[in-house]
Design a protein around this motif. Structure first.
Motif, PDB file in Angstrom:
ATOM      1  N   LEU A   1      -8.801  10.294   0.739  1.00 35.82           N
ATOM      2  CA  LEU A   1      -9.210  11.199   1.813  1.00 35.82           C
ATOM      3  C   LEU A   1      -9.662  12.504   1.172  1.00 35.82           C
ATOM      4  O   LEU A   1      -8.877  13.228   0.587  1.00 35.82           O
ATOM      5  CB  LEU A   1      -8.044  11.460   2.765  1.00 35.82           C
ATOM      6  CG  LEU A   1      -8.288  12.526   3.846  1.00 35.82           C
ATOM      7  CD1 LEU A   1      -9.480  12.152   4.716  1.00 35.82           C
ATOM      8  CD2 LEU A   1      -7.040  12.726   4.682  1.00 35.82           C
ATOM      9  N   SER A   2     -10.952  12.785   1.283  1.00 38.91           N
ATOM     10  CA  SER A   2     -11.524  13.996   0.705  1.00 38.91           C
ATOM     11  C   SER A   2     -11.952  14.922   1.841  1.00 38.91           C
ATOM     12  O   SER A   2     -11.272  15.011   2.867  1.00 38.91           O
ATOM     13  CB  SER A   2     -12.694  13.627  -0.211  1.00 38.91           C
ATOM     14  OG  SER A   2     -13.229  14.754  -0.846  1.00 38.91           O
ATOM     15  N   SER A   3     -13.073  15.595   1.701  1.00 40.16           N
ATOM     16  CA  SER A   3     -13.552  16.511   2.734  1.00 40.16           C
ATOM     17  C   SER A   3     -15.064  16.603   2.689  1.00 40.16           C
ATOM     18  O   SER A   3     -15.672  16.576   1.609  1.00 40.16           O
ATOM     19  CB  SER A   3     -12.944  17.905   2.524  1.00 40.16           C
ATOM     20  OG  SER A   3     -13.485  18.830   3.455  1.00 40.16           O
TER      21      SER A   3
ATOM     22  N   GLY B   1       4.663  -1.689  -8.252  1.00 40.79           N
ATOM     23  CA  GLY B   1       4.593  -2.824  -7.346  1.00 40.79           C
ATOM     24  C   GLY B   1       3.556  -2.701  -6.248  1.00 40.79           C
ATOM     25  O   GLY B   1       3.448  -3.580  -5.382  1.00 40.79           O
ATOM     26  N   CYS B   2       2.757  -1.645  -6.264  1.00 41.95           N
ATOM     27  CA  CYS B   2       1.752  -1.444  -5.212  1.00 41.95           C
ATOM     28  C   CYS B   2       0.393  -1.972  -5.643  1.00 41.95           C
ATOM     29  O   CYS B   2      -0.013  -1.817  -6.789  1.00 41.95           O
ATOM     30  CB  CYS B   2       1.648   0.037  -4.847  1.00 41.95           C
ATOM     31  SG  CYS B   2       3.090   0.654  -3.945  1.00 41.95           S
ATOM     32  N   ASP B   3      -0.312  -2.578  -4.697  1.00 33.47           N
ATOM     33  CA  ASP B   3      -1.654  -3.093  -4.944  1.00 33.47           C
ATOM     34  C   ASP B   3      -2.730  -2.065  -4.645  1.00 33.47           C
ATOM     35  O   ASP B   3      -3.860  -2.176  -5.121  1.00 33.47           O
ATOM     36  CB  ASP B   3      -1.916  -4.322  -4.067  1.00 33.47           C
ATOM     37  CG  ASP B   3      -0.844  -5.381  -4.229  1.00 33.47           C
ATOM     38  OD1 ASP B   3      -0.694  -5.886  -5.356  1.00 33.47           O
ATOM     39  OD2 ASP B   3      -0.157  -5.677  -3.241  1.00 33.47           O
ATOM     40  N   ALA B   4      -2.381  -1.085  -3.803  1.00 32.43           N
ATOM     41  CA  ALA B   4      -3.367  -0.106  -3.355  1.00 32.43           C
ATOM     42  C   ALA B   4      -2.699   1.224  -3.036  1.00 32.43           C
ATOM     43  O   ALA B   4      -1.493   1.284  -2.793  1.00 32.43           O
ATOM     44  CB  ALA B   4      -4.095  -0.619  -2.117  1.00 32.43           C
ATOM     45  N   VAL B   5      -3.512   2.267  -3.043  1.00 35.47           N
ATOM     46  CA  VAL B   5      -3.062   3.609  -2.664  1.00 35.47           C
ATOM     47  C   VAL B   5      -4.028   4.165  -1.631  1.00 35.47           C
ATOM     48  O   VAL B   5      -5.249   4.042  -1.786  1.00 35.47           O
ATOM     49  CB  VAL B   5      -3.029   4.566  -3.878  1.00 35.47           C
ATOM     50  CG1 VAL B   5      -2.712   5.996  -3.430  1.00 35.47           C
ATOM     51  CG2 VAL B   5      -2.016   4.105  -4.920  1.00 35.47           C
ATOM     52  N   ILE B   6      -3.489   4.741  -0.571  1.00 30.18           N
ATOM     53  CA  ILE B   6      -4.283   5.576   0.332  1.00 30.18           C
ATOM     54  C   ILE B   6      -3.792   6.999   0.137  1.00 30.18           C
ATOM     55  O   ILE B   6      -2.630   7.312   0.398  1.00 30.18           O
ATOM     56  CB  ILE B   6      -4.149   5.156   1.802  1.00 30.18           C
ATOM     57  CG1 ILE B   6      -4.760   3.778   2.023  1.00 30.18           C
ATOM     58  CG2 ILE B   6      -4.834   6.190   2.713  1.00 30.18           C
ATOM     59  CD1 ILE B   6      -4.684   3.290   3.465  1.00 30.18           C
ATOM     60  N   PHE B   7      -4.676   7.851  -0.358  1.00 30.69           N
ATOM     61  CA  PHE B   7      -4.313   9.243  -0.625  1.00 30.69           C
ATOM     62  C   PHE B   7      -4.704  10.091   0.575  1.00 30.69           C
ATOM     63  O   PHE B   7      -5.876  10.375   0.806  1.00 30.69           O
ATOM     64  CB  PHE B   7      -5.019   9.758  -1.882  1.00 30.69           C
ATOM     65  CG  PHE B   7      -4.542  11.116  -2.332  1.00 30.69           C
ATOM     66  CD1 PHE B   7      -3.536  11.224  -3.281  1.00 30.69           C
ATOM     67  CD2 PHE B   7      -5.083  12.274  -1.807  1.00 30.69           C
ATOM     68  CE1 PHE B   7      -3.081  12.470  -3.695  1.00 30.69           C
ATOM     69  CE2 PHE B   7      -4.641  13.526  -2.207  1.00 30.69           C
ATOM     70  CZ  PHE B   7      -3.635  13.625  -3.152  1.00 30.69           C
TER      71      PHE B   7
ATOM     72  N   VAL C   1       0.827  -1.202   0.000  1.00 30.11           N
ATOM     73  CA  VAL C   1       0.000   0.000   0.000  1.00 30.11           C
ATOM     74  C   VAL C   1       0.863   1.254   0.000  1.00 30.11           C
ATOM     75  O   VAL C   1       1.675   1.467   0.905  1.00 30.11           O
ATOM     76  CB  VAL C   1      -0.924   0.032   1.235  1.00 30.11           C
ATOM     77  CG1 VAL C   1      -1.874   1.223   1.149  1.00 30.11           C
ATOM     78  CG2 VAL C   1      -1.708  -1.269   1.366  1.00 30.11           C
ATOM     79  N   LEU C   2       0.678   2.089  -1.016  1.00 24.42           N
ATOM     80  CA  LEU C   2       1.354   3.382  -1.066  1.00 24.42           C
ATOM     81  C   LEU C   2       0.541   4.389  -0.263  1.00 24.42           C
ATOM     82  O   LEU C   2      -0.662   4.533  -0.471  1.00 24.42           O
ATOM     83  CB  LEU C   2       1.486   3.866  -2.510  1.00 24.42           C
ATOM     84  CG  LEU C   2       2.139   5.246  -2.678  1.00 24.42           C
ATOM     85  CD1 LEU C   2       3.622   5.185  -2.347  1.00 24.42           C
ATOM     86  CD2 LEU C   2       1.926   5.773  -4.100  1.00 24.42           C
ATOM     87  N   VAL C   3       1.202   5.097   0.650  1.00 23.98           N
ATOM     88  CA  VAL C   3       0.541   6.135   1.435  1.00 23.98           C
ATOM     89  C   VAL C   3       1.026   7.493   0.950  1.00 23.98           C
ATOM     90  O   VAL C   3       2.154   7.907   1.229  1.00 23.98           O
ATOM     91  CB  VAL C   3       0.829   5.990   2.942  1.00 23.98           C
ATOM     92  CG1 VAL C   3       0.031   7.036   3.731  1.00 23.98           C
ATOM     93  CG2 VAL C   3       0.504   4.585   3.430  1.00 23.98           C
ATOM     94  N   ALA C   4       0.196   8.172   0.173  1.00 23.46           N
ATOM     95  CA  ALA C   4       0.528   9.521  -0.290  1.00 23.46           C
ATOM     96  C   ALA C   4       0.209  10.500   0.829  1.00 23.46           C
ATOM     97  O   ALA C   4      -0.877  10.456   1.410  1.00 23.46           O
ATOM     98  CB  ALA C   4      -0.279   9.874  -1.536  1.00 23.46           C
ATOM     99  N   GLY C   5       1.161  11.375   1.147  1.00 22.04           N
ATOM    100  CA  GLY C   5       0.970  12.274   2.277  1.00 22.04           C
ATOM    101  C   GLY C   5       1.303  11.603   3.595  1.00 22.04           C
ATOM    102  O   GLY C   5       0.760  11.963   4.645  1.00 22.04           O
ATOM    103  N   SER C   6       2.216  10.651   3.566  1.00 13.97           N
ATOM    104  CA  SER C   6       2.529   9.850   4.760  1.00 13.97           C
ATOM    105  C   SER C   6       3.145  10.671   5.886  1.00 13.97           C
ATOM    106  O   SER C   6       3.128  10.256   7.041  1.00 13.97           O
ATOM    107  CB  SER C   6       3.477   8.702   4.402  1.00 13.97           C
ATOM    108  OG  SER C   6       4.746   9.214   4.001  1.00 13.97           O
TER     109      SER C   6
END
Length: 207
Positions: free
Chosen positions: A104-106, A63-69, A3-8
């Motif tokens: 992650l929105s608002s 190589g990532c299966d998922a992204v959490i933005f 899982v890639l975490v954008a804004g980690s």
């Protein structure tokens, strides 16, 4: 999943990274600055990738299966980061074959005109990114929390297509995003969330 975490490195992102590091998933923390690499490695013991949302990001999703933005501009570059950066990462995930994308929105992102004028550019940027994700081929989930606080996690939320305006802790938002990864009931769903009385897992099961 990888899982890639954008804004980690951000407020919600650090909670997400910590939760993933303690889970069966493998976290890949995406940071903007080289100076943040050692900090994230030492703090969470995760793989770290340097990528700027305003530039090329395709290498970050390899190589990532998922992204959490969980990235955000803090109002400094809503078009470059919150809109175009998110869209850039969505497109990169599609091209890489990364199926799962949790955004992650608002709260009120889909009705900026109902919000204070100073928030409208940010909400319009989030709406454009959300709509781009909804129109993609990715298996998406879009979470739209209320006002964020730094209080301790409660593990309980209120989640629905529409909720009253309210607050929620960054820690509980992070728990919701990570829980949503494996919750099929959140696939293709866009929902709002605030603090509540229902455990996160069961709240998501009812979406």
């Amino acid at each position: 999943m990888d899982v890639l975490v954008a804004g980690s490195h951000g407020g919600v992102g650090q909670h997400v990274t910590e939760l993933l590091s303690e889970s069966e998933h493998t976290a890949h923390a995406m940071v903007r600055e080289e100076s943040q690499v050692s900090e994230m490695e030492e703090k969470f013991g995760v793989d770290v990738v340097v990528a700027d949302l305003t530039e090329e990001v395709s290498h970050a999703v390899e190589g990532c299966d998922a992204v959490i933005f969980a990235a955000g501009s803090s109002g400094e570059d809503v078009e470059g980061v919150d809109r175009d950066g998110a869209i850039r990462l969505i497109d990169a995930a599609e091209q890489e074959g990364t199926d799962r994308f949790v955004m992650l929105s608002s709260i009120n992102a889909d009705r900026p005109a109902e919000s204070p004028e100073e928030l409208r550019p940010y909400l319009e940027a989030k709406l454009a990114a959300d709509e781009h994700l909804q129109e993609s081929d990715l298996t998406y989930t879009i979470a739209r929390p209320g006002a964020l606080t730094d209080e301790p996690a409660t593990g309980k939320i209120e989640a629905a297509r529409r909720v009253e305006r309210g607050e929620i802790t960054r820690a509980d938002v992070a728990r919701t995003l990570v829980t949503a990864l494996d919750a099929e009931t959140t696939h293709g769903k866009t929902f709002e969330l605030i603090e509540g009385d229902e455990p996160i897992e069961s709240a998501l099961d009812r979406l």
